[in-house]
Design a protein around this motif. Structure first.
Motif, mmCIF file in Angstrom:
data_model
loop_
_atom_site.group_PDB
_atom_site.id
_atom_site.type_symbol
_atom_site.label_atom_id
_atom_site.label_comp_id
_atom_site.label_asym_id
_atom_site.label_seq_id
_atom_site.Cartn_x
_atom_site.Cartn_y
_atom_site.Cartn_z
ATOM 1 N N ASP A 68 0.899 -1.157 0.000
ATOM 2 C CA ASP A 68 0.000 0.000 0.000
ATOM 3 C C ASP A 68 0.934 1.203 0.000
ATOM 4 O O ASP A 68 1.511 1.546 1.034
ATOM 5 C CB ASP A 68 -0.910 -0.012 1.237
ATOM 6 N N LYS A 123 -7.738 2.932 -3.513
ATOM 7 C CA LYS A 123 -8.816 2.139 -4.106
ATOM 8 C C LYS A 123 -9.226 2.611 -5.494
ATOM 9 O O LYS A 123 -10.078 1.991 -6.136
ATOM 10 C CB LYS A 123 -10.051 2.196 -3.194
ATOM 11 N N THR A 160 -6.185 4.437 5.178
ATOM 12 C CA THR A 160 -7.314 3.816 5.864
ATOM 13 C C THR A 160 -7.940 2.739 4.984
ATOM 14 O O THR A 160 -7.822 2.772 3.758
ATOM 15 C CB THR A 160 -8.380 4.862 6.211
ATOM 16 N N GLU A 161 -8.637 1.808 5.627
ATOM 17 C CA GLU A 161 -9.313 0.762 4.866
ATOM 18 C C GLU A 161 -10.408 1.343 3.983
ATOM 19 O O GLU A 161 -10.658 0.852 2.877
ATOM 20 C CB GLU A 161 -9.890 -0.284 5.822
ATOM 21 N N ARG A 166 -5.263 -2.239 2.700
ATOM 22 C CA ARG A 166 -5.646 -3.578 3.136
ATOM 23 C C ARG A 166 -5.611 -3.684 4.656
ATOM 24 O O ARG A 166 -4.828 -2.974 5.308
ATOM 25 C CB ARG A 166 -4.677 -4.605 2.536
ATOM 26 N N PRO A 167 -6.447 -4.549 5.267
ATOM 27 C CA PRO A 167 -6.467 -4.705 6.725
ATOM 28 C C PRO A 167 -5.112 -5.142 7.258
ATOM 29 O O PRO A 167 -4.335 -5.803 6.557
ATOM 30 C CB PRO A 167 -7.527 -5.796 6.951
#
Length: 337
Positions: A68, A123, A160-161, A166-167
């Motif tokens: 990320d 995203k 952030t998600e 990703r978590p």
């Protein structure tokens, strides 16, 4: 006789050209002079060919580990329009370097000056052409240099998600690359520490007048691996290969190898293995058939019978030999009577 004047003429022309272009200085070893010449040459005569951002062109031999990745770029007033275009080309080159995708590396860009603008989130784009088009549309914000605010915004909004990160359970590395040419007008130490504590690895790239102390306060440790400096935006593209080594898992086997059978990637290198039934030769590249060890398993009963027969035969021979010796001895005694 005509060769001497011609030689003198050639030498004279060479020296004149050397003085004009500053390329011939016999005996000069002044570091400041050399640095000044290098800087001037980079800014003027030594400029690389003009490049423009081509969103459709992609070129990658990199199998990057999933990331990320958030770029945090300084577009304050000190960054001239032409220099900002260099930053965008650097970003596009970095995108080309990475294995971009929903399940691979996701990229976001945070643009900052006095204010902060998230140009696109993790995203938003999962393919290189779309991502590079988005980069080509970025405009500088001008005004101040609020680097601390930019880092805080990246942590609270870009990583952030909800924004595509990703978590934590996925154990995907989170990386921020900060590019700046100035001194922050706000505090960076605390917000950077908070980001690092949240598991974000920070690389700090300083250009031209960038404050080295601030770069070190922002970056992760070891600093030697996370702080970079270039003299001008004109050479920032050279950092692409450095980040390529750091962020990518290059595939040496795919790029060419000398293994006869199997090539195995190992970090930035490779080693050779052989298929089943073969062994690796001393050259560590070629393979030979593995020697077959033949084990003859005899019938244990047959062995015992043979051993018993041998013992019986030896005993019989010993008895016959003893009888023969006794017979000869008796004959000799009779012959002397």
């Amino acid at each position: 006789m005509t060769s001497l004047p011609w030689s003198l003429l050639c030498c004279t022309v060479f020296l004149l050209l050397s003085e004009v272009f500053g390329t011939y200085h016999p005996g000069v070893r002044d570091p400041q002079l050399i640095a000044a010449q290098s800087y001037a040459q980079t800014r003027n005569n030594g400029r690389p060919p003009v490049r423009t951002l081509n969103p459709s062109k992609t070129d990658s031999q990199c199998r990057s580990r999933p990331l990320d990745l958030v770029f945090i770029i300084d577009s304050s007033r000190s960054v001239r329009p032409g220099e900002f275009e260099k930053v965008k080309i650097f970003l596009a080159d970095m995108v080309d370097t990475l294995d971009v995708g929903s399940e691979a590396t996701r990229v976001a860009v945070v643009n900052y000056a006095s204010t902060v603008k998230i140009e696109f989130f993790l995203k938003d784009h999962f393919n290189k052409p779309d991502m590079k088009k988005a980069i080509s549309r970025i405009e500088p914000l001008a005004a101040g240099t609020m680097t601390g605010l930019a880092i805080k915004t990246a942590v609270n909004e870009a990583f952030t998600e909800q924004s595509g990160a990703r978590p934590r359970s996925r154990k995907i590395s989170k990386v921020a690359i900060i590019v700046t040419d100035g001194r922050p007008q706000d505090q960076v130490e605390e917000v950077s520490a908070t980001a690092r504590a949240a598991g974000i690895e920070i690389y700090a790239v300083g250009v031209d007048r960038a404050d080295m102390r601030s770069l070190k306060l922002m970056a992760s440790i070891p600093l030697d691996d996370h702080v970079f400096y270039v003299e001008t935006y004109g050479v920032i593209e050279k950092l692409t290969s450095k980040f390529r080594e750091t962020l990518c898992g290059l595939d040496p086997c795919a790029m060419g190898h000398e293994c006869e059978h199997i090539c195995v990637n190992s970090n930035a290198s490779y080693y050779c293995k052989c298929r089943s039934g073969y062994i690796l030769n001393a050259d560590k590249k070629t393979c030979s058939l593995k020697p077959v060890k033949v084990e003859v398993v005899e019938d244990p009963c047959k062995c015992e019978a043979r051993l018993a027969f041998q013992k019986q035969t030896q005993a019989a021979i010993q008895r016959l030999t003893a009888k023969h010796i006794l017979s000869v001895h008796l004959e000799n005694m009779v012959g002397h009577l």
